[in-house]
Design a protein around this motif. Structure first.
Motif, PDB file in Angstrom:
ATOM      1  N   GLY A  81       0.803  -1.218   0.000  1.00  0.00           N
ATOM      2  CA  GLY A  81       0.000   0.000   0.000  1.00  0.00           C
ATOM      3  C   GLY A  81       0.833   1.264   0.000  1.00  0.00           C
ATOM      4  N   VAL A  82       1.846   1.315   0.869  1.00  0.00           N
ATOM      5  CA  VAL A  82       2.703   2.499   0.949  1.00  0.00           C
ATOM      6  C   VAL A  82       3.498   2.668  -0.340  1.00  0.00           C
ATOM      7  N   MET A  83       4.085   1.578  -0.827  1.00  0.00           N
ATOM      8  CA  MET A  83       4.891   1.673  -2.044  1.00  0.00           C
ATOM      9  C   MET A  83       4.036   2.101  -3.235  1.00  0.00           C
ATOM     10  N   HIS A  84       2.809   1.604  -3.307  1.00  0.00           N
ATOM     11  CA  HIS A  84       1.960   1.980  -4.440  1.00  0.00           C
ATOM     12  C   HIS A  84       1.558   3.450  -4.368  1.00  0.00           C
ATOM     13  N   LYS A 120      14.532  -3.636  -8.280  1.00  0.00           N
ATOM     14  CA  LYS A 120      14.425  -2.364  -7.576  1.00  0.00           C
ATOM     15  C   LYS A 120      13.125  -2.317  -6.764  1.00  0.00           C
ATOM     16  N   THR A 121      12.030  -2.792  -7.362  1.00  0.00           N
ATOM     17  CA  THR A 121      10.746  -2.829  -6.663  1.00  0.00           C
ATOM     18  C   THR A 121      10.833  -3.692  -5.420  1.00  0.00           C
ATOM     19  N   LYS A 122      11.444  -4.864  -5.552  1.00  0.00           N
ATOM     20  CA  LYS A 122      11.604  -5.775  -4.411  1.00  0.00           C
ATOM     21  C   LYS A 122      12.398  -5.113  -3.294  1.00  0.00           C
ATOM     22  N   THR A 123      13.473  -4.440  -3.659  1.00  0.00           N
ATOM     23  CA  THR A 123      14.340  -3.794  -2.671  1.00  0.00           C
ATOM     24  C   THR A 123      13.592  -2.709  -1.906  1.00  0.00           C
ATOM     25  N   ILE A 124      12.862  -1.874  -2.624  1.00  0.00           N
ATOM     26  CA  ILE A 124      12.116  -0.794  -1.980  1.00  0.00           C
ATOM     27  C   ILE A 124      10.968  -1.352  -1.154  1.00  0.00           C
ATOM     28  N   TYR A 125      10.267  -2.339  -1.697  1.00  0.00           N
ATOM     29  CA  TYR A 125       9.161  -2.966  -0.955  1.00  0.00           C
ATOM     30  C   TYR A 125       9.655  -3.536   0.374  1.00  0.00           C
ATOM     31  N   SER A 126      10.771  -4.246   0.347  1.00  0.00           N
ATOM     32  CA  SER A 126      11.322  -4.832   1.577  1.00  0.00           C
ATOM     33  C   SER A 126      11.694  -3.752   2.582  1.00  0.00           C
ATOM     34  N   ALA A 127      12.280  -2.664   2.103  1.00  0.00           N
ATOM     35  CA  ALA A 127      12.679  -1.573   2.990  1.00  0.00           C
ATOM     36  C   ALA A 127      11.456  -0.874   3.585  1.00  0.00           C
ATOM     37  N   VAL A 128      10.431  -0.664   2.768  1.00  0.00           N
ATOM     38  CA  VAL A 128       9.206  -0.030   3.261  1.00  0.00           C
ATOM     39  C   VAL A 128       8.552  -0.910   4.320  1.00  0.00           C
ATOM     40  N   THR A 129       8.468  -2.192   4.060  1.00  0.00           N
ATOM     41  CA  THR A 129       7.820  -3.124   4.984  1.00  0.00           C
ATOM     42  C   THR A 129       8.529  -3.147   6.331  1.00  0.00           C
TER      43      THR A 129
END
Length: 252
Positions: A60-63, A91-100
């Motif tokens: 949700g946050v990443m989107h 890149k999406t995976k990296t940012i998603y993991s960091a956001v989570t």
């Protein structure tokens, strides 16, 4: 036939919970649901996404960041700044993991109202859980596959949620047609979205992100929205603009 039915079933059920719960509800709040129902959909998302479960909070946050910074250097996934599909996915995976994990700098406004269940996400996203699901898929294929080529479908099960995201975030920003002039490259990838349950109407969605129905023209059938209407009718969710049954009772 069993393997193909399993593959198609996993494709569409995983996709439904991604677009219904993670995208339209968690990221955009296109409708409401009770806290108890929200917890149920966390669990159902885990069951049907399986080895590639995505956190409603992380997604949700990443989107929201994607909509706020579409096709700019701050966009978590944009073909404009990622040379290849696989580079964008990583890149999406990296940012998603960091956001989570709350390790990515995000303004508080992007987090507001996004559903969060950290304890469940920790369990559902744990490598042991992902391996268990992956093993289950593999054993199912061993038991029911009748041709060698069927095993080529197996890796897609392991990466189904990222693949769903990549189809839209890459191809729907490069190919298709436009209904609305927006400040990004979003396009409607398919004129009749039999593949992505409405997600392909990406230009429509970027034009009005909070709208539950992604389809607009006569041929743009949004199958997820049809299910949303049914869930609203039976009281599982409440569409925006409608008062809940509790509110109606109080008013009465």
């Amino acid at each position: 036939m069993i393997i193909l039915a399993f593959f198609v079933g996993h494709w569409y059920t995983s996709l439904f919970f991604q677009t219904f719960f993670l995208h339209r509800y968690a990221a955009h709040g296109a409708f409401r649901m009770s806290e108890r129902m929200e917890k149920l959909f966390f669990i159902l998302t885990y069951i049907f996404q399986g080895s590639n479960y995505l956190s409603a909070y992380g997604y949700g946050v990443m989107h929201r960041l994607h909509h706020a910074f579409a096709d700019t250097p701050q966009d978590p996934h944009s073909p404009k700044y990622d040379e290849t599909l696989f580079k964008m996915m990583w890149k999406t995976k990296t940012i998603y993991s960091a956001v989570t994990r709350d390790r990515y700098p995000v303004d508080a406004k992007f987090k507001k109202g996004v559903p969060r269940w950290d304890a469940f996400d920790k369990f559902a996203s744990h490598m042991a859980s992902r391996l268990a699901w992956g093993t289950a898929y593999g054993l199912f294929y061993i038991a029911f596959a009748t041709e060698w080529w069927m095993f080529l479908l197996l890796p897609i099960h392991f990466l189904m949620s990222p693949i769903h995201g990549a189809i839209i975030n890459w191809f729907a920003h490069k190919y298709g047609y436009v209904n609305h002039k927006v400040n990004d490259t979003s396009k409607n990838f398919l004129p009749f979205d039999f593949l992505m349950m409405g997600e392909s109407y990406h230009n429509n969605h970027h034009h009005n992100g909070g709208k539950a129905n992604f389809g607009e023209r006569w041929h743009e059938v949004d199958f997820t929205y049809l299910i949303i209407l049914l869930l609203d009718k039976v009281g599982v969710i409440t569409m925006k603009g409608k008062r809940s049954s509790e509110s109606r009772k109080i008013a009465a």
